[in-house]
Design an enzyme around this catalytic site. Structure first.
Site, short mmCIF file in Angstrom:
data_model
loop_
_atom_site.label_atom_id
_atom_site.label_comp_id
_atom_site.label_asym_id
_atom_site.label_seq_id
_atom_site.Cartn_x
_atom_site.Cartn_y
_atom_site.Cartn_z
N LYS B 108 0.84 -1.21 0.00
CA LYS B 108 0.00 0.00 0.00
C LYS B 108 0.87 1.25 0.00
CE LYS B 108 -3.35 -2.80 0.40
NZ LYS B 108 -3.83 -3.27 -0.91
N ALA B 148 -1.07 -8.35 10.78
CA ALA B 148 -0.66 -9.63 10.19
C ALA B 148 -0.72 -10.78 11.19
CB ALA B 148 0.75 -9.49 9.61
N LYS B 199 -4.57 5.99 4.75
CA LYS B 199 -4.77 5.78 6.19
C LYS B 199 -3.43 5.78 6.93
CE LYS B 199 -3.54 1.15 6.68
NZ LYS B 199 -3.24 0.76 5.35
N ARG B 271 4.86 0.96 13.88
CA ARG B 271 6.06 1.79 13.76
C ARG B 271 5.76 3.26 13.48
NH1 ARG B 271 8.65 -2.89 10.10
NH2 ARG B 271 6.65 -2.49 9.08
N ASN B 272 4.73 3.52 12.65
CA ASN B 272 4.40 4.91 12.35
C ASN B 272 3.86 5.64 13.57
OD1 ASN B 272 4.81 5.34 9.38
ND2 ASN B 272 3.68 3.41 9.41
#
Lengths: 353, 353
Positions: B108, B148, B199, B271-272
């Site tokens: 993405k 995941a 997103k 992580r973001n």
């Protein structure tokens, strides 16, 4: 400087008194018959016991017997009870509300007729008052993601003041706006009030995943159940916007503070989420209500009961379709019929293009 | 039974191999040059080291030098790299992809031309291939709230398979559907891929509140900053849907799994969000990138850089207005210009009715 009288001294109404008084306005906080100890505490120590904070000095607390004095000359009247108190407050307003006052409602919820027709709470108040008085009062409400205590401790909060008259909304917004309390205004009263009322329905479901993990002994696992909660949130968002359309509001209102923003904050915790957690653990809801959360105010669950029942009546009348609002219907079967937690995924996300 | 080859053996691509193999299909997982240790580990022990789980037995792992063998006779090809690898995988596909294969993209992100024109990642792959081959391959993608590891451990997950041909989508959905992996299909390929790409932009902002609380020593206070994060979420939802419109997708896609649902799960961590937490603490982003999260893949931040830059070019050309996408523009100034965290609240929630 204006004077605001607040009827109902719960945490939300009290927290909203902070920005108003900091702007130099006077706030008169009146407890209901259920708030006697809160008012006692504020009168004696300045501390709101449930909020756990000292209120500002120009918040004056009144017991219910002094309510007439508190309403004397008030420019703004805040309806500050919770949804269970709406019929009570409507009765009080019969003698207390005066022409020219601006009402500001923070109570969220719905009522329904036997045929399923849904009513927003300000309508319930209006229906109890003489029509002449209704026309002479300005009807407004506060909507948006606000945890009360966060407002009181000055954390950034973004809300929408909605109503029917832009001048009144500007007046009210000016009273409240501070560098941490950010106010927008909107004339989509119905859309905002509907979003605020129905988001509580879906907060209950936000607790399921945690409970399921606890029951499986997996709450501290590396992988929890955010996928589950996100899918529930997504279906909730779709239904919230469908409710806005059903009530005649602007569906765009659902995409913003008054819809998904409010649903987000409500999903982060609180009593309804906690009730949902018990259900996630496998406890039948009747037992949650009568044992684990006995006596606890659950506005989300109440909204499920009212709205879920109304959906069945509306379906019978052909106003909505059998396949509309599958999550709300399922939640109704959980809280009213002790249905076990088998999420009807296959009914969700219909009409994808 | 079908055969799926997956190029890229990160945690998402690997996790998606679980439902497919449980349905009796064969999965060939091919590592990139960066995945050598992952493939080594799976070949020797069956364990994917980053996922922290043993993969199913009918997942066969291949090093990159055996990629041609792995592609031999595959019905479905999964594009399983992250967004930084999209140009690399496009190069690989030039020789590997065969007419009749169904591509399924889990990568993405976006790319932009100098004039601000935005492209979805499948388009980047298509642009690198001969037109004849592009027309002979079926282009599909998986969208929706999926952590995941939660898929791999069989927690309920709801996703949308989007593409251009309903029969192909049904074929792919059948391959993946299990009692925990719930698949819907949609022909709104552009809307879903745009929601999934944008997103990530807003997930970065979901970390701010935690960092601000930490910097103030208030992270364990009774009242945290959910109001702040909810307002950011609401503005993010508005902009995500605006991006879908800008790209020519169906705005309704934003209200559901492919929009607010996906944004919800992404806001819960990762992580973001962690990178955003540093910014919330007051660390300039250049220092976050070069010190605190050096070498860490930050797809959300990358999306901000690409899309934020494009917004400026699109504004110059008059395609969008100065006041459009205020949050994305602000995030761009944070990650590219070390702008401090002064949220431009007054630019948000425009056009309320």
């Amino acid at each position: 400087m204006a004077t605001m009288v607040v009827l109902g001294s719960g945490i939300m109404a009290t927290a909203l008194s902070f920005p108003v008084t900091e702007n130099g306005h006077e706030v008169r906080l009146v407890g209901t018959h259920l708030d006697r100890e809160i008012i006692d505490s504020i009168q004696k120590t300045g501390v709101h016991p449930n909020l756990g904070l000292k209120v500002n000095e120009n918040i004056k607390a009144y017991q219910l017997e002094d309510v007439a004095e508190a309403f004397e000359g008030a420019d703004v009247v805040m309806c500050g009870v919770n949804s269970f108190g709406i019929e009570w407050i409507a009765e009080q307003f019969k003698t207390l509300l005066k022409p020219g006052q601006k009402l500001l409602c923070v109570t969220k919820g719905m009522r329904a007729d036997e045929d399923g027709t849904l009513h927003l709470l300000p309508t319930i108040i209006q229906n109890a008052l003489p029509k002449e008085l209704v026309d002479q009062v300005s009807w407004n409400a506060i909507v948006g993601p606000s945890i009360a205590g966060e407002v009181a401790v000055h954390h950034d909060t973004c809300v929408v003041f909605c109503g029917h008259d832009q001048d009144d909304l500007d007046y009210l917004a000016d009273m409240f706006r501070t560098d941490y309390y950010h106010v927008w205004t909107s004339l989509d009263f119905v859309g905002h009030e509907t979003g605020a009322a129905t988001k509580n329905i879906y907060a209950f479901a936000a607790g399921f995943a945690k409970g399921m993990l606890e029951a499986a002994g997996k709450e501290n696992d590396k992988y929890v159940m955010y996928n589950y909660s996100s899918a529930v949130f997504a279906q909730g968002a779709k239904e919230l916007i469908h409710f806005i359309k059903l009530m005649g509001g602007d569906p765009n209102t659902g995409i913003g503070l008054g819809g998904v923003g409010d649903m987000f904050v409500t999903s982060m915790g609180g009593r309804n989420v906690k009730a949902g957690t018990f259900v996630g653990q496998g406890v039948p809801f009747s037992e949650v209500r009568s044992v684990h959360m006995k006596g606890v105010t659950l506005e989300g669950v109440a909204a499920i009961s009212v709205v879920g029942k109304a959906l069945r009546a509306l379906t019978k009348r052909g106003v909505i379709k059998e396949e509309d609002f599958p999550l709300c219907r399922f939640l109704y079967s959980v809280v009213e019929e002790d249905h076990p937690l088998e999420m009807p995924w296959d009914k969700f996300f219909a009409n994808l293009k």
